[in-house]
Design a protein around this motif. Structure first.
Motif, PDB file in Angstrom:
ATOM      1  N   SER A 186      68.383  19.718  86.682  1.00 30.54           N
ATOM      2  CA  SER A 186      68.428  19.374  85.265  1.00 30.54           C
ATOM      3  C   SER A 186      67.028  19.410  84.653  1.00 30.54           C
ATOM      4  CB  SER A 186      69.045  17.986  85.082  1.00 30.54           C
ATOM      5  OG  SER A 186      69.001  17.597  83.727  1.00 30.54           O
ATOM      6  N   ARG A 187      66.067  18.848  85.391  1.00 34.13           N
ATOM      7  CA  ARG A 187      64.685  18.850  84.891  1.00 34.13           C
ATOM      8  C   ARG A 187      64.148  20.278  84.771  1.00 34.13           C
ATOM      9  NH1 ARG A 187      62.270  13.980  88.679  1.00 34.13           N
ATOM     10  NH2 ARG A 187      63.068  12.222  87.434  1.00 34.13           N
ATOM     11  N   SER A 188      64.495  21.134  85.794  1.00 33.09           N
ATOM     12  CA  SER A 188      64.035  22.518  85.775  1.00 33.09           C
ATOM     13  C   SER A 188      64.603  23.250  84.572  1.00 33.09           C
ATOM     14  CB  SER A 188      64.455  23.226  87.074  1.00 33.09           C
ATOM     15  OG  SER A 188      64.093  24.576  87.036  1.00 33.09           O
ATOM     16  N   ALA A 189      65.904  23.012  84.317  1.00 28.73           N
ATOM     17  CA  ALA A 189      66.543  23.671  83.181  1.00 28.73           C
ATOM     18  C   ALA A 189      65.932  23.199  81.877  1.00 28.73           C
ATOM     19  CB  ALA A 189      68.047  23.381  83.200  1.00 28.73           C
ATOM     20  N   THR A 190      65.672  21.872  81.801  1.00 34.09           N
ATOM     21  CA  THR A 190      65.057  21.312  80.592  1.00 34.09           C
ATOM     22  C   THR A 190      63.675  21.906  80.361  1.00 34.09           C
ATOM     23  OG1 THR A 190      66.255  19.245  80.926  1.00 34.09           O
ATOM     24  CG2 THR A 190      64.345  19.194  79.458  1.00 34.09           C
ATOM     25  N   ALA A 191      62.898  22.036  81.476  1.00 34.36           N
ATOM     26  CA  ALA A 191      61.558  22.634  81.364  1.00 34.36           C
ATOM     27  C   ALA A 191      61.653  24.063  80.893  1.00 34.36           C
ATOM     28  CB  ALA A 191      60.849  22.567  82.721  1.00 34.36           C
ATOM     29  N   GLY A 192      62.673  24.807  81.423  1.00 28.79           N
ATOM     30  CA  GLY A 192      62.854  26.193  81.010  1.00 28.79           C
ATOM     31  C   GLY A 192      63.144  26.305  79.532  1.00 28.79           C
ATOM     32  N   VAL A 193      64.001  25.429  79.055  1.00 28.79           N
ATOM     33  CA  VAL A 193      64.325  25.409  77.623  1.00 28.79           C
ATOM     34  C   VAL A 193      63.087  25.080  76.813  1.00 28.79           C
ATOM     35  CG1 VAL A 193      65.638  24.211  75.846  1.00 28.79           C
ATOM     36  CG2 VAL A 193      66.756  24.831  77.995  1.00 28.79           C
ATOM     37  N   GLY A 194      62.275  24.134  77.334  1.00 24.56           N
ATOM     38  CA  GLY A 194      61.063  23.745  76.629  1.00 24.56           C
ATOM     39  C   GLY A 194      60.072  24.894  76.533  1.00 24.56           C
ATOM     40  N   ILE A 195      59.891  25.643  77.628  1.00 24.66           N
ATOM     41  CA  ILE A 195      58.970  26.774  77.638  1.00 24.66           C
ATOM     42  C   ILE A 195      59.448  27.847  76.667  1.00 24.66           C
ATOM     43  CG2 ILE A 195      58.106  28.670  79.051  1.00 24.66           C
ATOM     44  CD1 ILE A 195      58.134  26.730  81.437  1.00 24.66           C
ATOM     45  N   ALA A 196      60.759  28.113  76.696  1.00 22.54           N
ATOM     46  CA  ALA A 196      61.312  29.121  75.787  1.00 22.54           C
ATOM     47  C   ALA A 196      61.087  28.724  74.343  1.00 22.54           C
ATOM     48  CB  ALA A 196      62.807  29.307  76.071  1.00 22.54           C
ATOM     49  N   ARG A 197      61.221  27.419  74.062  1.00 25.03           N
ATOM     50  CA  ARG A 197      61.023  26.932  72.698  1.00 25.03           C
ATOM     51  C   ARG A 197      59.559  27.119  72.266  1.00 25.03           C
ATOM     52  NH1 ARG A 197      62.659  22.065  73.449  1.00 25.03           N
ATOM     53  NH2 ARG A 197      64.857  22.485  73.030  1.00 25.03           N
ATOM     54  N   VAL A 198      58.639  26.789  73.168  1.00 22.15           N
ATOM     55  CA  VAL A 198      57.205  26.946  72.862  1.00 22.15           C
ATOM     56  C   VAL A 198      56.870  28.425  72.629  1.00 22.15           C
ATOM     57  CG1 VAL A 198      54.863  26.743  73.807  1.00 22.15           C
ATOM     58  CG2 VAL A 198      56.493  24.862  74.085  1.00 22.15           C
ATOM     59  N   LEU A 199      57.393  29.293  73.492  1.00 21.64           N
ATOM     60  CA  LEU A 199      57.128  30.720  73.339  1.00 21.64           C
ATOM     61  C   LEU A 199      57.710  31.261  72.044  1.00 21.64           C
ATOM     62  CD1 LEU A 199      57.703  32.054  76.987  1.00 21.64           C
ATOM     63  CD2 LEU A 199      55.527  31.798  75.786  1.00 21.64           C
ATOM     64  N   GLY A 200      58.919  30.781  71.707  1.00 16.15           N
ATOM     65  CA  GLY A 200      59.534  31.225  70.449  1.00 16.15           C
ATOM     66  C   GLY A 200      58.700  30.822  69.253  1.00 16.15           C
ATOM     67  N   ARG A 201      58.201  29.603  69.264  1.00 17.82           N
ATOM     68  CA  ARG A 201      57.357  29.134  68.154  1.00 17.82           C
ATOM     69  C   ARG A 201      56.032  29.919  68.114  1.00 17.82           C
ATOM     70  NH1 ARG A 201      54.198  23.965  68.430  1.00 17.82           N
ATOM     71  NH2 ARG A 201      53.109  23.817  66.423  1.00 17.82           N
ATOM     72  N   ALA A 202      55.439  30.139  69.295  1.00 11.39           N
ATOM     73  CA  ALA A 202      54.183  30.893  69.359  1.00 11.39           C
ATOM     74  C   ALA A 202      54.382  32.314  68.842  1.00 11.39           C
ATOM     75  CB  ALA A 202      53.670  30.922  70.802  1.00 11.39           C
ATOM     76  N   ARG A 203      55.517  32.909  69.164  1.00  9.45           N
ATOM     77  CA  ARG A 203      55.820  34.271  68.708  1.00  9.45           C
ATOM     78  C   ARG A 203      55.878  34.321  67.186  1.00  9.45           C
ATOM     79  NH1 ARG A 203      60.053  34.613  71.266  1.00  9.45           N
ATOM     80  NH2 ARG A 203      59.309  35.615  73.181  1.00  9.45           N
ATOM     81  N   GLU A 204      56.557  33.362  66.578  1.00 11.08           N
ATOM     82  CA  GLU A 204      56.673  33.328  65.119  1.00 11.08           C
ATOM     83  C   GLU A 204      55.303  33.148  64.446  1.00 11.08           C
ATOM     84  OE1 GLU A 204      59.371  30.177  64.358  1.00 11.08           O
ATOM     85  OE2 GLU A 204      61.150  31.264  65.090  1.00 11.08           O
ATOM     86  N   ILE A 205      54.471  32.294  65.031  1.00 15.87           N
ATOM     87  CA  ILE A 205      53.138  32.037  64.459  1.00 15.87           C
ATOM     88  C   ILE A 205      52.275  33.297  64.523  1.00 15.87           C
ATOM     89  CG2 ILE A 205      50.979  30.747  64.808  1.00 15.87           C
ATOM     90  CD1 ILE A 205      52.735  28.387  65.763  1.00 15.87           C
ATOM     91  N   LEU A 206      52.281  33.954  65.668  1.00 15.98           N
ATOM     92  CA  LEU A 206      51.474  35.166  65.811  1.00 15.98           C
ATOM     93  C   LEU A 206      51.941  36.266  64.872  1.00 15.98           C
ATOM     94  CD1 LEU A 206      50.908  35.449  69.687  1.00 15.98           C
ATOM     95  CD2 LEU A 206      49.169  35.022  67.942  1.00 15.98           C
ATOM     96  N   LEU A 207      53.254  36.434  64.755  1.00 18.63           N
ATOM     97  CA  LEU A 207      53.794  37.495  63.906  1.00 18.63           C
ATOM     98  C   LEU A 207      53.489  37.242  62.426  1.00 18.63           C
ATOM     99  CD1 LEU A 207      57.225  38.198  65.652  1.00 18.63           C
ATOM    100  CD2 LEU A 207      55.225  39.713  65.572  1.00 18.63           C
ATOM    101  N   ARG A 208      53.453  35.973  62.029  1.00 15.61           N
ATOM    102  CA  ARG A 208      53.090  35.683  60.631  1.00 15.61           C
ATOM    103  C   ARG A 208      51.614  35.993  60.382  1.00 15.61           C
ATOM    104  NH1 ARG A 208      57.043  31.432  61.015  1.00 15.61           N
ATOM    105  NH2 ARG A 208      55.506  29.934  61.813  1.00 15.61           N
ATOM    106  N   GLY A 209      50.792  35.843  61.409  1.00 16.00           N
ATOM    107  CA  GLY A 209      49.390  36.218  61.321  1.00 16.00           C
ATOM    108  C   GLY A 209      48.553  35.370  60.398  1.00 16.00           C
ATOM    109  N   ASP A 210      48.980  34.154  60.122  1.00 15.74           N
ATOM    110  CA  ASP A 210      48.218  33.251  59.259  1.00 15.74           C
ATOM    111  C   ASP A 210      47.125  32.587  60.098  1.00 15.74           C
ATOM    112  OD1 ASP A 210      47.438  30.689  58.025  1.00 15.74           O
ATOM    113  OD2 ASP A 210      48.943  31.196  56.516  1.00 15.74           O
TER     114      ASP A 210
END
Length: 474
Positions: A9-33
């Motif tokens: 459960s913890r591993s799955a939660t961590a995986g979801v957390g990493i995916a969420r961080v990467l998704g947010r980082a992707r959006e920030i980089l693509l906006r280029g602000d």
């Protein structure tokens, strides 16, 4: 079982957390602000997320890896960890030859950040990894010229790329741009050390489009190959010349897209060198066609004239006077050349209509030029700029009448005095009569040719007795 379930459960939660961080980082980089990127880097995990995206998603690196976010990484409140620094190094190795295409100076910016990050880390000299190798040998990994330097060192020391990658703590990093560039420069070093008169296995590898069309600074890797192959004083063998022509086609075809893509970016000495090699090939083909016709036809007069023609033309080549040549062959002469060379024939040959057995060669010597032909075709010697039709390789067919009448007329029309020409029959070949007429005409126009270089020893003796030896005016 409950503890195992909790761990999963913890591993799955961590995986979801990493995916969420990467998704947010992707959006920030693509906006280029810039301000948004700087603010995001207040969080330690965002720097790692940016680096992970650039490594794992090439389209993200292509569109968002720029000097500005790298500078923000350097100025963020969080020191880059050893793992994050290794990730940056991986980005560098993977996209090495593309970085400056995405943004000029990006390679230097990334190298600077890696150097800074490594300096901030604790030194661990007993460890054999990429971080410690960069600490002590940054120039062999980070510099623009690093792959060239590494390749040269490997060949000089008889070592392989795998040896170097293992020593540098980079096993498995050979698949990116950096490893590929080392392989390419390894070819260049092989070219420098190779005998151009011999065949080599690596020549076939050079003609792969993945090799000669690999991007490097200021063009394709093929441009480096061509320069290295042209940088030989020896006349090359067929395999060497064929490799050059496979990559770049004939450098004399200046009206083609291949010429603009491959030859125009190169220095003039390189173009001139390959042209001279092709001239030597053309000359050899012309003489072979003339000799073959004399033998096949049984014409003894043509056979007697052949040694004199051969000595005269090869003498001009040996003196380094020939700038360019052009072959014009009748159908039968053309067929003979094809039979002789087959698929290795790469010369640009024009067709001669009406007289299928005849062979003609145009020889440009700079201050003067010749139009020389086989049987029943005089030697035409011109002082002045060649007629455009002879130089223009878009004109691919000629007739004997055009060469005998139109070319002299056009020559006089496009040149001003003291332009002149003379047409000479090949009589008195063994005592140097026709050669004397040609050289006498040229010396009257302040062009002196050393007779001894243009006559075989027997003819030279007869020539000296009959005509004497002229010297240029002081």
């Amino acid at each position: 079982m409950s503890s195992r379930a909790t761990e999963l459960s913890r591993s799955a939660t961590a995986g979801v957390g990493i995916a969420r961080v990467l998704g947010r980082a992707r959006e920030i980089l693509l906006r280029g602000d810039g301000e948004e990127i700087a603010a995001a880097l207040e969080e330690k995990k965002m720097g790692r997320a940016f680096i992970t995206l650039w490594n794992d998603e090439p389209h993200m690196a292509t569109s968002t890896l720029r000097a500005a976010p790298l500078e923000m990484l350097a100025n963020s409140p969080h020191r880059l960890s050893r793992m994050a620094t290794a990730g940056l190094l991986m980005v560098h190795l993977r996209y090495f030859s593309r970085l400056d295409h995405w943004q000029p100076g990006l390679l230097a910016a990334l190298s600077s950040l890696i150097t800074y990050a490594v300096a901030q880390l604790e030194s661990k000299p007993t460890r054999r990894d990429a971080i410690e190798y960069v600490r002590s040998h940054a120039d062999l990994v980070l510099d623009t010229t690093a792959p060239e330097t590494v390749a040269r060192n490997l060949i000089q020391n008889g070592r392989s790329l795998d040896d170097f990658l293992d020593e540098a703590g980079l096993p498995g990093f050979d698949g990116g741009d950096y490893g590929e560039q080392i392989r390419l420069w390894y070819y260049i070093q092989q070219i420098h050390e190779a005998d151009p008169t011999a065949d080599h296995d690596f020549l076939t590898e050079l003609t792969r489009s993945s090799v000669f069309k690999a991007p490097v600074q200021d063009g394709y890797f093929g441009h480096k190959i061509l320069q290295a192959m042209a940088d030989k004083n020896q006349k090359p063998g067929p395999a060497w010349l064929d490799t050059i022509l496979t990559i770049a086609k004939d450098p004399r075809l200046e009206h083609t897209s291949d010429w603009f893509e491959w030859w125009k970016p190169l220095p003039q000495w390189c173009i001139d060198r390959v042209k001279s090699w092709l001239s030597a090939q053309d000359l050899g083909l012309f003489l072979a066609a003339v000799e073959e016709y004399g033998i096949r036809s049984g014409q003894e007069d043509l056979q007697r004239m052949f040694p004199g023609r051969k000595a005269f033309l090869e003498g001009l080549l040996g003196l380094g006077l020939i700038k360019e040549t052009r072959l014009i062959l009748g159908n039968q002469a053309h067929q003979y050349v094809h039979e002789r060379l087959g698929k290795s024939l790469r010369s640009d040959i024009a067709m001669l209509k009406q007289e299928s057995q005849k062979s003609i060669i145009f020889v440009d010597c700079g201050d003067f030029h010749l139009v020389e032909g086989s049987h029943n075709f005089r030697l035409w010697v011109y002082v002045g700029k060649p007629a455009q039709a002879l130089k223009d390789r878009r004109k691919t067919t000629f007739t004997p009448g055009f060469l005998r009448a139109d070319i002299p007329r056009n020559f006089l029309h496009t040149n001003v005095a003291p332009a002149a020409y003379v047409d000479i029959t090949h009589q008195g070949s063994e005592n140097g009569t026709w050669q004397f007429k040609a050289m006498d005409f040229l010396i009257d126009h302040d062009i002196w040719l050393p007779e001894k270089k243009l006559l075989d020893p027997h003819t030279y003796r007869n020539y000296a007795v009959r005509f004497g030896i002229r010297r240029p005016a002081k």
